[in-house]
Design an enzyme around this catalytic site. Structure first.
Site, short mmCIF file in Angstrom:
data_model
loop_
_atom_site.label_atom_id
_atom_site.label_comp_id
_atom_site.label_asym_id
_atom_site.label_seq_id
_atom_site.Cartn_x
_atom_site.Cartn_y
_atom_site.Cartn_z
N GLU A 297 2.19 3.80 -21.24
CA GLU A 297 2.95 4.22 -20.04
C GLU A 297 2.42 3.50 -18.80
OE1 GLU A 297 1.83 8.31 -19.88
OE2 GLU A 297 3.07 8.90 -21.56
N PRO A 298 2.58 2.18 -18.74
CA PRO A 298 2.04 1.46 -17.58
C PRO A 298 2.93 1.64 -16.35
CG PRO A 298 3.20 -0.04 -19.03
CD PRO A 298 3.26 1.30 -19.68
N GLY A 299 2.31 1.83 -15.20
CA GLY A 299 3.07 1.88 -13.95
C GLY A 299 2.63 0.75 -13.05
N ARG A 335 -1.09 4.82 0.78
CA ARG A 335 -2.28 4.58 -0.05
C ARG A 335 -3.58 4.38 0.74
NH1 ARG A 335 -3.22 1.09 -3.42
NH2 ARG A 335 -3.98 2.52 -5.00
N TYR A 339 -6.31 7.06 -0.21
CA TYR A 339 -7.33 6.65 -1.19
C TYR A 339 -8.26 5.58 -0.64
CZ TYR A 339 -3.21 8.11 -3.95
OH TYR A 339 -2.12 8.75 -4.43
N CYS A 367 0.69 9.50 14.83
CA CYS A 367 -0.33 10.18 15.63
C CYS A 367 -1.38 10.85 14.76
CB CYS A 367 0.33 11.18 16.55
SG CYS A 367 1.26 10.32 17.80
N GLU A 368 -2.16 10.05 14.07
CA GLU A 368 -3.27 10.53 13.24
C GLU A 368 -4.27 9.40 13.15
OE1 GLU A 368 -3.45 12.74 9.96
OE2 GLU A 368 -1.45 13.61 10.05
N TYR A 397 3.56 2.84 -6.07
CA TYR A 397 3.10 3.94 -5.23
C TYR A 397 3.20 3.57 -3.75
CZ TYR A 397 1.33 5.07 -9.85
OH TYR A 397 1.25 5.31 -11.21
#
Ligand code: LLP
Length: 450
Positions: A297-299, A335, A339, A367-368, A397
């Site tokens: 199941e490669p993504g 991402r 992460y 605004c973060e 992703y």
């Protein structure tokens, strides 16, 4: 996984290094950065930024290369693309044409896959917490296999299949308690992770399930984690599965299939990425003589290098550090903020390769403080308002994890295919966002009566 923010300017790859390791990217002396031969400045001028770009030929090339690694070892392999990484219809259709099925994790993904013409026999359903409605849809469509994630789900599937007058094919997704040696947030096969059935419990459960009338267990499934870079954890996980297959068979039950999950990592920065051949070798060595139907199941490995996020500099901001403020943000590409992932960031202008560089913090307008793509990253010292920039390897992703935070609509998406290009998802408008909302009458009634 990839190097955390901040990046290390001493070891970050240079722009020529980034080009060399990405065959779909070229720098043209007149047209600047090309993706699959198409000048990115042309697309930006036509559709605006931020803009997701997807390369069809890159996807086809990778789909073939992955398949070829297994064929080279005479290892028959069913390929199920993990469509959570990139679920656009165009992507699914291209992969269907390359002979791929899909791994889904929701009823929504099932609907998308069926709409793209993927046969139910090419659909495997993974994921913690499948609702009754999702399981019913899986049974009604008679998909290839449900990867059952808990004892409760197994019995729920049996009940639902009985109500539908069907027998559902299922595999037990095992939690093998193996550390995938990747980012904590994308590890799935350790004992404390929420995924799968504890491996010690799974063998006995397989036996118990034999008495179920409406579920037929066909085998085992595992998924250890994502962006895995070494063979060790794959080998450990698959050896555990192989032992379990032998134990289950010794107890008199049949095991026809083993689903090896996804997880194959790629080079984002300077990682030594494993090759498909490594994966094929480990599977052949650990599971090859079991006489089971094998699938993966490669993504990310398939989809990440097929995409980039094209953005424009809104402004530069002098300070300590100096900032480049892009028109893309964490709502588009989550991402880095989620992460601490490293993505290549390249200038699009032809002068980008030769201009002197300096280190910038590269941020979005949300605004973060976590809306930051990179710290201490080299970009041309004369970077200025209006310059185009590409965030690389965002095909997996990337767009699928976008949100509309700060009322920033979903960005436009473009497919490049053999020199042609076309919009494949229109930029969402703020009107679209507002149109999906309703306001209770009593709220506006107050306005009417003062
Ligand atoms: N199969 C299952 C059951 C999965 O949960 C996943 C990914 C895959 C296959 C595909 O894994 P891949 O080949 O793409 O590594 N959003 C994170 C990644 C989350 C992965 C979740 N599961 C990221 O951006 O790094």
């Amino acid at each position: 996984m990839s190097a955390p923010l901040p990046s290390d300017p001493a070891t970050d790859p240079s722009f020529p290094d980034m080009l060399e390791t990405r065959p779909s990217l070229k720098m043209d002396a007149r047209d600047g950065l090309l993706f699959e031969g198409v000048p990115l400045h042309v697309i930006a001028a036509a559709v605006g930024t931020p803009c997701w770009i997807t390369g069809a030929e890159t996807l086809r090339r990778r789909a073939k290369a992955l398949r070829a690694a297994f064929e080279a070892r005479n290892l028959p392999m069913n390929m199920h693309f993990a469509m959570k990484s990139q679920d656009h219809q165009a992507t699914l259709i291209i992969l269907r044409q390359c002979g791929y099925g899909v791994d889904i994790v929701s009823g929504g993904e099932m609907q998308r896959a069926l709409h793209a013409g993927i046969q139910p026999s090419g659909i495997v359903f993974s994921g913690v917490g499948k609702s009754d409605a999702e399981l019913r849809a899986a049974v009604e469509h008679d998909i290839a296999q449900v990867n059952v994630e808990s004892v409760e789900e197994l019995y729920r599937l049996d009940e639902i299949a009985r109500a539908c007058g069907r027998v559902a094919r299922a595999a037990l997704r095992v939690n093998p308690d193996v550390d995938a040696d990747t980012h904590d947030k994308i590890s799935t096969g350790r004992a404390g992770d929420k995924f799968g059935i504890e491996h010690r419990r799974a063998v006995a459960l397989y036996g118990e399930a034999a008495s179920l009338k409406n579920v037929r267990l066909v085998g085992l499934a595992v998924h250890l984690g994502s962006q895995m870079l070494t063979a060790g954890p794959f080998r450990e996980g698959y050896l555990r599965l192989a032992d379990m297959v032998r134990e289950i068979r010794a107890a008199g039950h049949s095991v026809e299939a083993v689903d090896c999950g996804g997880g194959l990592g790629i080079r984002y920065r300077d990682e030594i990425a494993p090759s498909p051949d490594m994966l094929a070798g480990v599977i052949a060595e650990t599971l090859g003589d079991l006489d089971v139907r094998l699938s993966i199941e490669p993504g990310r490995w398939l989809s990440a290098p097929t995409g980039l996020l094209l953005t424009r500099v809104i402004e530069t901001k002098a300070g300590n550090p100096d900032f480049v403020v892009l028109d893309a943000a964490m709502n588009d590409l989550a991402r880095p903020s989620l992460y601490e992932s490293w993505h290549g960031i390249m200038p699009v202008a032809p002068s980008g390769l030769t201009s002197p560089t300096k280190l910038w913090d590269i941020v979005g307008p949300v605004c973060e403080s976590s809306d930051i793509f990179a710290r201490d990253r080299a970009l041309p010292a004369d970077t200025k308002r209006g310059d185009l920039t590409a965030l690389l390897d965002t095909g997996a992703y990337g767009s699928v994890m976008s949100s509309t935070y700060n009322s920033r609509p979903f960005a436009v998406q473009v497919l490049i295919d053999n020199g042609k290009w076309e919009i494949i998802r229109q930029r969402q408008s703020v009107e679209d966002l507002i149109a999906a909302e309703t306001v209770p009458k009593w709220l506006t009634a107050k306005d009417d009566h003062g």
